[in-house]
Design a protein around this motif. Structure first.
Motif, mmCIF file in Angstrom:
data_model
loop_
_atom_site.group_PDB
_atom_site.id
_atom_site.type_symbol
_atom_site.label_atom_id
_atom_site.label_comp_id
_atom_site.label_asym_id
_atom_site.label_seq_id
_atom_site.Cartn_x
_atom_site.Cartn_y
_atom_site.Cartn_z
ATOM 1 N N ILE A 1 0.837 -1.046 0.008
ATOM 2 C CA ILE A 1 -0.158 -0.046 0.088
ATOM 3 C C ILE A 1 0.900 1.293 -0.085
ATOM 4 C CG2 ILE A 1 -1.754 1.229 1.444
ATOM 5 C CD1 ILE A 1 -2.878 -1.309 2.471
ATOM 6 N N ASP A 2 2.055 1.411 0.979
ATOM 7 C CA ASP A 2 2.822 2.432 0.987
ATOM 8 C C ASP A 2 3.513 2.676 -0.524
ATOM 9 O OD1 ASP A 2 2.404 3.066 3.326
ATOM 10 O OD2 ASP A 2 4.228 1.828 4.226
ATOM 11 N N GLN A 3 3.754 1.551 -0.949
ATOM 12 C CA GLN A 3 4.379 1.650 -2.547
ATOM 13 C C GLN A 3 3.537 2.258 -3.452
ATOM 14 O OE1 GLN A 3 4.844 -1.930 -5.041
ATOM 15 N NE2 GLN A 3 7.215 -1.378 -5.131
ATOM 16 N N ALA A 4 2.151 1.724 -3.430
ATOM 17 C CA ALA A 4 1.183 2.079 -4.377
ATOM 18 C C ALA A 4 0.899 3.711 -4.229
ATOM 19 C CB ALA A 4 -0.327 1.463 -3.829
ATOM 20 N N ILE A 5 0.855 4.234 -2.852
ATOM 21 C CA ILE A 5 0.581 5.563 -2.541
ATOM 22 C C ILE A 5 1.882 6.393 -2.877
ATOM 23 C CG2 ILE A 5 0.169 7.309 -0.648
ATOM 24 C CD1 ILE A 5 -1.518 5.070 0.780
ATOM 25 N N ALA A 6 3.140 5.804 -3.044
ATOM 26 C CA ALA A 6 4.245 6.753 -3.233
ATOM 27 C C ALA A 6 4.152 6.844 -4.797
ATOM 28 C CB ALA A 6 5.249 6.046 -2.628
ATOM 29 N N ARG A 7 4.061 5.747 -5.454
ATOM 30 C CA ARG A 7 3.705 5.651 -6.798
ATOM 31 C C ARG A 7 2.629 6.297 -7.640
ATOM 32 N NH1 ARG A 7 6.000 -0.302 -8.214
ATOM 33 N NH2 ARG A 7 8.291 0.139 -7.681
ATOM 34 N N GLN A 8 1.437 6.581 -6.675
ATOM 35 C CA GLN A 8 0.385 7.468 -7.388
ATOM 36 C C GLN A 8 -0.281 6.365 -7.932
ATOM 37 O OE1 GLN A 8 -0.965 10.873 -6.554
ATOM 38 N NE2 GLN A 8 0.169 10.085 -4.857
ATOM 39 N N GLU A 9 -0.224 5.140 -7.648
ATOM 40 C CA GLU A 9 -1.211 4.092 -8.383
ATOM 41 C C GLU A 9 -2.557 3.976 -7.980
ATOM 42 O OE1 GLU A 9 0.574 -0.131 -8.272
ATOM 43 O OE2 GLU A 9 2.360 0.829 -7.078
ATOM 44 N N ARG A 10 -3.356 3.742 -9.118
ATOM 45 C CA ARG A 10 -4.770 3.448 -8.763
ATOM 46 C C ARG A 10 -5.284 2.274 -7.832
ATOM 47 N NH1 ARG A 10 -8.974 4.942 -12.973
ATOM 48 N NH2 ARG A 10 -10.036 5.844 -11.278
ATOM 49 N N ILE A 11 -5.852 2.640 -6.827
ATOM 50 C CA ILE A 11 -6.075 1.239 -5.785
ATOM 51 C C ILE A 11 -7.517 1.024 -6.063
ATOM 52 C CG2 ILE A 11 -6.132 0.434 -3.717
ATOM 53 C CD1 ILE A 11 -3.840 2.542 -3.072
ATOM 54 N N LEU A 12 -8.055 -0.324 -6.172
ATOM 55 C CA LEU A 12 -9.698 -0.646 -6.233
ATOM 56 C C LEU A 12 -9.950 -1.313 -4.785
ATOM 57 C CD1 LEU A 12 -12.017 -0.622 -8.176
ATOM 58 C CD2 LEU A 12 -11.353 -2.745 -8.955
ATOM 59 N N ILE A 13 -10.810 -0.859 -4.245
ATOM 60 C CA ILE A 13 -11.384 -1.657 -2.853
ATOM 61 C C ILE A 13 -12.407 -2.557 -3.337
ATOM 62 C CG2 ILE A 13 -12.217 -1.468 -0.552
ATOM 63 C CD1 ILE A 13 -9.396 0.052 -1.093
ATOM 64 N N TYR A 14 -12.291 -3.943 -3.343
ATOM 65 C CA TYR A 14 -13.246 -4.870 -3.676
ATOM 66 C C TYR A 14 -13.788 -5.812 -2.651
ATOM 67 C CZ TYR A 14 -14.383 -8.709 -6.947
ATOM 68 O OH TYR A 14 -15.314 -9.413 -7.777
ATOM 69 N N LEU B 1 -8.376 6.304 -5.642
ATOM 70 C CA LEU B 1 -9.193 5.081 -5.151
ATOM 71 C C LEU B 1 -10.490 4.948 -5.577
ATOM 72 C CD1 LEU B 1 -8.164 3.574 -2.433
ATOM 73 C CD2 LEU B 1 -9.658 4.992 -1.019
ATOM 74 N N GLU B 2 -10.895 3.776 -5.606
ATOM 75 C CA GLU B 2 -12.284 3.448 -5.875
ATOM 76 C C GLU B 2 -12.918 2.252 -5.381
ATOM 77 O OE1 GLU B 2 -13.876 3.147 -10.132
ATOM 78 O OE2 GLU B 2 -12.789 5.056 -10.789
ATOM 79 N N TYR B 3 -14.083 1.853 -5.513
ATOM 80 C CA TYR B 3 -14.672 0.563 -4.732
ATOM 81 C C TYR B 3 -15.357 -0.224 -5.927
ATOM 82 C CZ TYR B 3 -18.837 2.859 -3.700
ATOM 83 O OH TYR B 3 -20.113 3.715 -3.945
ATOM 84 N N TYR B 4 -15.401 -1.444 -5.746
ATOM 85 C CA TYR B 4 -16.095 -2.389 -6.788
ATOM 86 C C TYR B 4 -16.928 -3.339 -5.970
ATOM 87 C CZ TYR B 4 -16.625 -5.194 -10.803
ATOM 88 O OH TYR B 4 -17.133 -5.948 -11.900
ATOM 89 N N ILE B 5 -18.188 -3.608 -6.173
ATOM 90 C CA ILE B 5 -18.823 -4.628 -5.468
ATOM 91 C C ILE B 5 -19.224 -5.609 -6.848
ATOM 92 C CG2 ILE B 5 -20.840 -5.523 -4.271
ATOM 93 C CD1 ILE B 5 -18.705 -4.026 -2.582
ATOM 94 N N PRO B 6 -19.206 -6.632 -6.992
ATOM 95 C CA PRO B 6 -19.694 -7.867 -8.031
ATOM 96 C C PRO B 6 -20.977 -7.938 -7.814
ATOM 97 C CG PRO B 6 -18.530 -8.924 -6.180
ATOM 98 C CD PRO B 6 -18.326 -7.736 -5.791
ATOM 99 N N ASP B 7 -21.487 -8.057 -9.141
ATOM 100 C CA ASP B 7 -22.895 -8.214 -9.349
ATOM 101 C C ASP B 7 -23.221 -9.646 -8.953
ATOM 102 O OD1 ASP B 7 -25.398 -9.007 -10.985
ATOM 103 O OD2 ASP B 7 -25.526 -7.186 -10.983
ATOM 104 N N ARG B 8 -24.415 -9.971 -8.020
ATOM 105 C CA ARG B 8 -24.693 -11.128 -7.498
ATOM 106 C C ARG B 8 -25.040 -12.007 -8.559
ATOM 107 N NH1 ARG B 8 -27.361 -13.204 -2.855
ATOM 108 N NH2 ARG B 8 -26.889 -11.147 -1.732
ATOM 109 N N TYR B 9 -25.624 -11.655 -9.650
ATOM 110 C CA TYR B 9 -26.619 -12.297 -10.535
ATOM 111 C C TYR B 9 -25.419 -12.654 -11.600
ATOM 112 C CZ TYR B 9 -30.131 -11.393 -7.633
ATOM 113 O OH TYR B 9 -31.024 -11.170 -6.468
ATOM 114 N N LEU B 10 -24.599 -11.504 -12.191
ATOM 115 C CA LEU B 10 -23.731 -11.689 -13.326
ATOM 116 C C LEU B 10 -22.333 -12.140 -12.889
ATOM 117 C CD1 LEU B 10 -24.905 -8.386 -15.170
ATOM 118 C CD2 LEU B 10 -25.665 -10.634 -15.401
ATOM 119 N N GLU B 11 -21.899 -11.900 -11.822
ATOM 120 C CA GLU B 11 -20.510 -12.316 -11.420
ATOM 121 C C GLU B 11 -20.610 -13.457 -10.298
ATOM 122 O OE1 GLU B 11 -17.931 -8.713 -11.329
ATOM 123 O OE2 GLU B 11 -19.959 -7.806 -11.350
#
Length: 567
Positions: free
Chosen positions: A71-84, A109-119
């Protein structure tokens, strides 16, 4: 329905006597504590006086250093992080917790919830593809992933790293993620194994705060979400979970986050919330978002910062819950009618019912209701994406997952555990599966497992239940698995005056024993016993002791779980 009464036995009488003397309490109360693993004065102090300092060092969890470093590396490099996270209460509270904490400190930062029926459940190929296509190079997966070996391998080919935060049992192979946080994985020496998925997320942010000198108060502000996950995911409420639930309930009742406060508002319940209230008032509403529509709405509610936004989303989720209830009522009615009007179905040792028009989002709830009604392993099936999807529930002591293993050749896939599972099969295999499942259950289930059991913690007389006794019982809360509300047995009681019916199906009465206090009592769903209890005969009762609040008047009330007359 007839029920078995089983009185728990504590064989270590010396430990009970010593604990009773050390705490200056009745041996009956000491016995109840010993049943819960509380054997000494120091253990009792830990149990009755939970403090946040009892929480374990998060860095005791295997791979925690790797997770924080990534996580520290991702923040230092300005990577995009997905909370799933998964679409149930545990998954959505976990996503809300981790997203809320890190979004105050990092923007990409974004978040992602899989679709109950499709995924479906867990990490999906679609979710990984979404991350890769949108420039996310790190996914923090919550409440899922410990068995997603192939999915993580696929993500690695796309340059997408994973930090897995799960609490389920690992398979033979651990996914090749950047870090895998799961106290149940082999080789993890974390002292407590029964955290919820949201609880693992809490340990992640606790570790991050610890590593970056962030005040602990900025971590504990999310304990309301942890308590909701602990309650609704039916994990053990002992050890570290007891501490989290204890302080999480305080947060819910005194200073909940904006989203939880809005949810409590639409639930319409007044007074302090218990674990049971969380399970029945808040949990179904959070779950309804994913069952009926999109679980992202639940996350939107739980991460809301403004009352207006939370109120709008809370109202929407409440409407989805009303829709869920309607589906639940209609499908349960259909299923009950189907079973009661079929001589073969009614006499089986298992239940398998199918209707292609039933809503997939509520078949798990319906399976639970049918299991409660007929008390036998149950599978509810409906059409879904060209296949047949099912939800299964079991009875205490019977391994449902093993029974499904015996039907594996008839199933496309299945997964779950001893008491609950999901499955998928082809429509043409429904009849063969129904017969095979019945054959396996009928040949492997012990007859007594088809009779509901009431586990009784202790036998008492009414004269033992004084203010001190009740006060100590209250201090056993919060209640849940491994620390259920004590069930007590009292013999040879009778009704003072006459019992009456409340709401057509419930008994309300006052119970008495000679030379002892009388107690008001309510027996839900036992109205058919009205004439018997009013006959003047003595009978035995098993019950929970509760505090009843009516118009600001507080009284002790017995919640009757069983009534039995002498032969």
């Amino acid at each position: 329905m007839q029920k078995r009464w089983t009185i728990k036995e504590t064989n270590d009488k010396a430990t009970v006597a010593n604990l009773a003397a050390a705490l200056s309490i009745e041996p009956t109360l000491a016995d109840i504590l010993v049943q819960r693993g509380v054997n000494t004065f120091d253990e009792a102090r830990y149990f009755f006086r939970p403090v946040l300092e009892h929480l374990h060092d998060p860095f005791l969890m295997r791979d925690m250093e790797l997770a924080i470093a990534r996580i520290d590396q991702a923040i230092a490099r300005q990577e995009r992080i997905l909370i799933y996270g998964d679409y149930d209460v545990d998954g959505t509270t976990a996503v809300a917790l981790v997203y809320s904490f890190f979004s105050k400190r990092y923007n990409h930062l974004e978040y992602y919830i899989p679709d109950r029926y499709l995924e479906g459940y867990g990490i999906s190929t679609k979710g990984i593809d979404y991350a890769a296509a949108n420039g996310f190079s790190l996914i923090i997966a919550l409440d899922c992933g410990i068995k997603s070996v192939d999915k993580i391998a696929y993500a690695n080919t796309l340059g997408v790293d994973f930090i897995i935060c799960d609490h389920h049992l690992a398979g033979e192979e651990i996914p090749a993620a950047a870090a895998v946080l799961d106290p149940k994985r082999p080789g993890c020496e974390y002292p407590y194994k029964e955290l919820s998925g949201c609880g693992i997320g809490f340990k992640l942010i606790q570790a991050y705060a610890q590593a970056h000198d962030i005040p602990f108060e900025e971590v504990t502000e999310y304990l309301d979400l942890v308590a909701i996950s602990v309650a609704c995911d039916i994990v053990h409420i002992n050890g570290e979970n007891r501490v989290l639930a204890y302080y999480g309930l305080q947060k819910i009742n005194n200073n909940p986050c904006v989203g939880v406060r809005a949810l409590m508002g639409v639930a319409g319940r007044s007074g302090a919330y218990t674990i049971t209230d969380v399970v029945f008032q808040l949990g179904p509403r959070i779950n309804a978002a994913g069952r009926i529509d999109d679980a992202k709405h639940a996350v939107e509610l739980l991460i809301a910062c403004h009352d207006d936004d939370a109120q709008t989303m809370g109202t929407l989720i409440n409407l989805k819950n009303l829709e869920r209830k309607e589906h639940d009522t209609n499908i349960t009615g259909d299923a009950l009618s189907m079973i009661d009007n079929d001589a073969i179905l009614i006499n089986r040792k298992s239940t398998v019912v199918f209707n292609e028009g039933w809503h997939k989002g509520v078949i798990g709830i319906v399976a639970s209701r049918l299991t409660e009604k007929y008390y036998r392993p149950t599978v509810v099936l409906t059409r879904s994406n060209g296949h047949v999807a099912g939800s299964a529930r079991s009875v205490r002591g019977y391994d449902l997952y093993e029974a499904l293993c015996g039907c594996a050749d008839l199933l496309i896939q299945f997964g779950g555990h001893k008491y609950a599972a999901g499955l998928t099969l082809e429509p043409e295999n429904i009849e063969a599966f129904t017969e095979r499942f019945e054959q396996i259950v009928s040949s492997t289930i012990a007859p007594e497992l088809l009779i509901p059991e009431i586990l009784i913690d202790a036998e008492v007389d009414f004269k033992q239940i004084d203010a001190k006794f009740f006060r100590i019982l209250q201090q056993l809360a919060p209640f849940g698995p491994e620390n259920m509300s004590p069930t007590l047995l009292t013999r040879n009681v009778k009704v003072r005056g006459a019992a009456s019916l409340v709401g057509q199906h419930h008994l309300k009465m006052v119970l008495e024993q000679p030379d002892a206090p009388v107690f008001e009592a309510i027996a839900f769903g036992q109205g058919e016993m009205l004439d018997q209890v009013n006959s003047g005969q003595l009978f035995d009762v098993c019950y929970h002791i509760e505090e009843n609040v009516w118009r600001d008047k507080r009284t002790v009330q017995l919640n009757i779980k069983g009534i039995r007359f002498s032969e």
